[in-house]
Design an enzyme around this catalytic site. Structure first.
Site, mmCIF file in Angstrom:
data_model
loop_
_atom_site.group_PDB
_atom_site.id
_atom_site.type_symbol
_atom_site.label_atom_id
_atom_site.label_comp_id
_atom_site.label_asym_id
_atom_site.label_seq_id
_atom_site.Cartn_x
_atom_site.Cartn_y
_atom_site.Cartn_z
ATOM 1 N N THR A 108 9.650 17.239 55.516
ATOM 2 C CA THR A 108 8.673 18.298 55.288
ATOM 3 C C THR A 108 9.346 19.643 55.068
ATOM 4 O O THR A 108 10.447 19.880 55.575
ATOM 5 C CB THR A 108 7.716 18.407 56.500
ATOM 6 O OG1 THR A 108 6.891 19.569 56.371
ATOM 7 C CG2 THR A 108 8.499 18.531 57.797
ATOM 8 N N ASP A 109 8.672 20.526 54.346
ATOM 9 C CA ASP A 109 9.184 21.886 54.166
ATOM 10 C C ASP A 109 9.227 22.663 55.477
ATOM 11 O O ASP A 109 9.950 23.660 55.599
ATOM 12 C CB ASP A 109 8.356 22.648 53.138
ATOM 13 C CG ASP A 109 6.866 22.746 53.475
ATOM 14 O OD1 ASP A 109 6.444 22.207 54.529
ATOM 15 O OD2 ASP A 109 6.113 23.339 52.679
ATOM 16 N N GLU A 110 8.497 22.197 56.483
ATOM 17 C CA GLU A 110 8.427 22.944 57.740
ATOM 18 C C GLU A 110 9.741 22.949 58.510
ATOM 19 O O GLU A 110 9.912 23.752 59.428
ATOM 20 C CB GLU A 110 7.298 22.391 58.623
ATOM 21 C CG GLU A 110 5.922 22.627 58.033
ATOM 22 C CD GLU A 110 4.810 22.494 59.053
ATOM 23 O OE1 GLU A 110 5.014 22.894 60.221
ATOM 24 O OE2 GLU A 110 3.741 21.984 58.686
ATOM 25 N N TYR A 150 6.462 19.567 65.962
ATOM 26 C CA TYR A 150 6.420 18.636 64.830
ATOM 27 C C TYR A 150 7.612 18.854 63.913
ATOM 28 O O TYR A 150 8.356 17.912 63.591
ATOM 29 C CB TYR A 150 5.121 18.810 64.044
ATOM 30 C CG TYR A 150 5.195 18.254 62.642
ATOM 31 C CD1 TYR A 150 5.405 16.891 62.422
ATOM 32 C CD2 TYR A 150 5.080 19.095 61.530
ATOM 33 C CE1 TYR A 150 5.498 16.386 61.131
ATOM 34 C CE2 TYR A 150 5.176 18.591 60.244
ATOM 35 C CZ TYR A 150 5.382 17.241 60.050
ATOM 36 O OH TYR A 150 5.489 16.747 58.771
ATOM 37 N N LYS A 195 10.934 16.366 63.008
ATOM 38 C CA LYS A 195 11.310 15.945 61.661
ATOM 39 C C LYS A 195 12.743 16.369 61.336
ATOM 40 O O LYS A 195 13.499 15.622 60.702
ATOM 41 C CB LYS A 195 10.338 16.520 60.635
ATOM 42 C CG LYS A 195 8.911 16.011 60.754
ATOM 43 C CD LYS A 195 8.790 14.530 60.474
ATOM 44 C CE LYS A 195 8.822 14.224 58.996
ATOM 45 N NZ LYS A 195 8.552 12.780 58.710
#
Length: 354
Positions: free
Chosen positions: A136-138, A160, A164
């Site tokens: 994810t970009d997060e 979260y 990741k």
């Protein structure tokens, strides 16, 4: 049950984890239809946000096989690789809801990190030819001005994203140590049919379709880049064909919108409001999260060089998405639970004190 195809035959055996979930279900549908000589194996635990109804159109296809199972069960996963002779792994399975991660950080770390460690280890032992990890970009954290490329440091700001990022490290270590052919993708926010309505776009759509207000964290000035699901499918399939082992690929878009503007547009589309006051009637603001990243702008030149770019416009994608939820909201037995208000900041803090 799909046909038995031995490794080395023209048809590959592809394991898709979390295949009854959102993006993975779209990927499976495309693989089934575009690669009829491939056997596509869907591994899913069938938790609250998964639905086999996402796959009804291909469920009887001869090259599709569903297996219920848990990526955190090491004995089961080892047996799966031994018996199914997997050639390619597309690893989507994860706990993904940021709000829940504040209160259930251990579960997120267990599934996203430990589960990934089990899966990549088993894939390595089975000598699969490609392992694609969907991230994810997060993991980049927030940025006001800087556009992240694949070499940018990871600075996750919530449980979260941290899980990741940690899982990425395990996956990447298998390339660094063994040259095991792993690839990591990081995509912008994805929307479209099949998404459990806890995420912002399907949640706002479903709330409005049930005559309830959109609930916005804080000011709503946070901005997100939104990609339609089929564009992400195209990117994943492009990576399967052209992606290089050991590489990371950003799957991003320049289209960006604030959460406040998102709510406004959805209200106007669904409720047909004509004035600012009518639109505001359908909005509630609540306390913000303990951390709420402002933006995740990414550079996607590496994907562009492979030949991929987004195709679906926001106008087209959001229209299809709204129409889908009108008819398919009940695809999940507990879908109405997703319409309950977000926890406020104090609730997050209380979770972290426990």
């Amino acid at each position: 049950m799909g046909p038995v195809m031995a490794r080395g035959s023209s048809g590959k055996r592809v394991l898709v984890t979390g295949g009854a979930g959102f993006i993975a279900s779209h990927v499976i549908v495309s693989l089934i239809e575009d690669y009829p000589d491939y056997l596509i194996i869907n591994l899913d635990k069938l938790e609250y946000c998964a639905s086999l109804k996402n796959l009804e159109r291909i469920s009887e296809k001869p090259n599709y096989k569903f297996i219920k199972g848990d990526i955190c069960d090491s004995h089961f996963i080892k047996h799966l690789f031994e018996t199914e002779k997997i050639d390619i792994v597309l690893h989507f399975a994860a706990q993904t809801h940021v709000d829940l991660s504040f209160c259930h950080s251990f579960e997120f770390m267990y599934v996203n990190v430990y589960g990934t460690r089990i899966l990549v280890g088993a894939a390595y032992e089975a000598r699969v030819e490609k392992f694609v990890y969907i991230s994810t970009d997060e993991v980049y954290g927030s940025s006001l001005d800087e556009e992240f490329d694949e070499t940018s440091p990871k600075r996750p700001t919530n449980p979260y994203a941290s899980s990741k990022a940690a899982a990425e490290c395990f996956v990447q270590s298998y390339w660094e140590r063994y040259k095991f052919p792993v690839i990591i993708t990081r995509s912008s926010n994805v929307y479209g049919p099949h998404q459990y309505p806890e995420k912002v776009i399907p949640k706002f759509i479903s709330l409005l379709q049930h005559n309830r207000k959109c609930c916005i964290h804080g000011s709503g000035h946070q901005r997100r880049n939104f990609l339609y699901a089929t564009d992400v499918v195209d990117a994943v399939l492009m990576i399967l064909k052209e992606g290089k082992p050991g590489e990371i690929y950003n799957i991003g878009t320049n289209f960006e919108m604030s959460i406040a503007q998102l709510a406004k547009e959805l209200i106007q589309l669904i409720k047909k409001t004509s004035s600012e006051s009518e639109t505001e009637h359908w909005v509630d603001h609540v306390s913000d999260r303990p951390s709420n990243d402002l933006r995740y702008p990414m550079k996607s030149e590496k994907m562009h060089r492979l030949g991929w770019r987004p195709k679906v416009s926001w106008k087209e994608g959001i229209k299809k998405t709204i129409e889908w939820y009108e008819d398919n909201f009940c695809n999940w037995k507990n879908a109405k639970n997703a319409l309950e208000p977000f926890p406020v900041a104090e609730s997050f803090l209380q979770c972290n004190r426990q």
